[in-house]
Write an enzyme that holds these catalytic residues in place. Structure first.
Site, short mmCIF file in Angstrom:
data_model
loop_
_atom_site.label_atom_id
_atom_site.label_comp_id
_atom_site.label_asym_id
_atom_site.label_seq_id
_atom_site.Cartn_x
_atom_site.Cartn_y
_atom_site.Cartn_z
N ASP A 155 -11.25 0.12 -24.14
CA ASP A 155 -11.29 0.02 -22.68
C ASP A 155 -11.52 1.37 -22.02
O ASP A 155 -11.05 2.40 -22.51
CB ASP A 155 -9.95 -0.49 -22.14
CG ASP A 155 -9.75 -1.95 -22.42
OD1 ASP A 155 -10.74 -2.63 -22.73
OD2 ASP A 155 -8.61 -2.40 -22.30
N PRO A 196 0.82 -1.23 0.00
CA PRO A 196 0.00 0.00 0.00
C PRO A 196 0.85 1.27 0.00
O PRO A 196 0.34 2.35 -0.24
CB PRO A 196 -0.82 -0.11 1.29
CG PRO A 196 -0.52 -1.42 1.89
CD PRO A 196 0.65 -2.03 1.21
N GLU A 249 3.85 -8.14 8.27
CA GLU A 249 3.99 -6.68 8.28
C GLU A 249 4.76 -6.16 7.08
O GLU A 249 4.87 -4.96 6.87
CB GLU A 249 4.69 -6.21 9.57
CG GLU A 249 3.85 -6.36 10.82
CD GLU A 249 2.45 -5.76 10.68
OE1 GLU A 249 2.35 -4.55 10.46
OE2 GLU A 249 1.48 -6.53 10.77
N ARG A 257 -3.64 -9.20 -20.58
CA ARG A 257 -4.65 -8.99 -21.62
C ARG A 257 -4.19 -8.02 -22.70
O ARG A 257 -4.79 -7.95 -23.76
CB ARG A 257 -5.98 -8.55 -20.99
CG ARG A 257 -5.93 -7.20 -20.33
CD ARG A 257 -7.18 -6.93 -19.52
NE ARG A 257 -8.35 -6.68 -20.35
CZ ARG A 257 -8.58 -5.53 -21.01
NH1 ARG A 257 -7.71 -4.55 -20.94
NH2 ARG A 257 -9.66 -5.39 -21.72
N1 ADE Z 1 -0.44 -5.38 -0.25
C1 ADE Z 1 -1.28 -5.03 0.73
N2 ADE Z 1 -2.11 -4.06 0.34
C2 ADE Z 1 -1.78 -3.76 -0.95
C3 ADE Z 1 -2.28 -2.83 -1.91
N3 ADE Z 1 -3.26 -1.97 -1.62
N4 ADE Z 1 -1.69 -2.81 -3.11
C4 ADE Z 1 -0.66 -3.63 -3.40
N5 ADE Z 1 -0.17 -4.53 -2.55
C5 ADE Z 1 -0.71 -4.60 -1.33
#
Ligand code: ADE
Length: 258
Positions: free
Chosen positions: A169, A89, A116, A154
């Site tokens: 798309d 994230p 983590e 794709r």
């Molecule tokens: N691992 C945990 N959350 C994630 C996300 N939002 N994007 C990519 N990998 C992740």
């Protein structure tokens, strides 16, 4: 194109890449997906890949050594240099533009974190790019890897049939896709818009562009503000907005002056 995925859940990644368009791309040998499990590169009886976090706190961190050995084996398994992506994230947000650029590379690899995360020193030395698929937290990178395999797979030449052409798309021209209809023409839920039955290809193209512009304005105005509209598009969007307000569907914050 070759995609290598380093993951503690190789079955999930392989299975998710085995269906639909991407599964067919693999059968057609347009795409090769390989998985690497760090547990196979451990030296202890328990096949340990994680340890507690220095500084304390909850959760475990994936250790350098099993990942270093896994990445070395992965890199050596094919001659092409690898663009290694770490999924988290904290990465920069994936966009269709980034997907299109990745799809042109001969080989990428993805490292899926669990727990983590991964020891920062390994990331600093091995990883070329950190990507996130959205502002929410998954329990590991595998779903994100599956998303990227699909989005990139794709786009490989020959993966889509003509009818599925990637040019249509959402996002490929910076706009959302227009609505689509199929049989029957009349249904209790409503009728197919007349213009789509007219056979007038220019009018249909204009209607579709207008719907794309209108939907983008309604649902993703952030995209529209990045999109330079030509004179025709500007006029079509104005038309859509007037019709939208007249139809009574507009909410109080959607006026023709926006
Ligand atoms: N691992 C945990 N959350 C994630 C996300 N939002 N994007 C990519 N990998 C992740």
């Amino acid at each position: 194109m070759r995609i290598d995925v380093v993951t503690l859940f190789p079955d999930f990644v392989r299975q998710s890449a085995s269906v639909g368009v991407v599964g067919r791309a693999q059968q057609r040998e347009l795409l090769q997906v390989e998985t690497w499990n760090p547990r196979d590169y451990t030296s202890d009886r328990h096949r340990t890949v994680d340890s507690s976090s220095y500084g304390g706190g909850p959760g475990m961190v994936m250790m350098i050594e099993p990942l270093r050995a896994t990445l070395m084996a992965m890199r050596g398994a094919a001659p092409e240099p690898v663009h290694l992506i770490y999924l988290s994230p904290q990465g920069s947000r994936l966009t269709q533009g980034r997907v299109e650029a990745l799809a042109k590379l001969p080989r990428i690899a993805m490292l899926c974190g669990r727990y983590e995360g991964v020891d920062e020193r390994l990331l600093a030395h091995e990883v070329d790019e950190e990507l996130s698929i959205g502002d929410y937290v998954l329990s590991g990178g595998e779903l994100a890897a599956a998303v990227i395999i699909d989005a990139v797979g794709r786009l490989q030449d020959g993966a889509l049939n003509d009818a599925q052409s990637a040019e249509q798309d959402s996002f490929s021209d910076g706009l959302l896709d227009c609505p689509h209809y199929t049989k029957p023409v009349h249904d209790a839920l409503g009728s197919v818009p007349e213009v789509l039955l007219s056979g007038d290809h220019a009018a249909i193209a204009r209607w579709r562009l207008k719907q794309s512009l209108g939907r983008t304005w309604l649902r993703r105005p952030d995209l529209l503000s990045q999109h330079a509209l030509d004179v025709e598009s500007r006029a079509l969007l104005d038309e859509f907005r007037r019709e939208h307000v007249r139809s009574g569907q507009a909410r109080s914050n959607e006026t023709v002056d926006d």
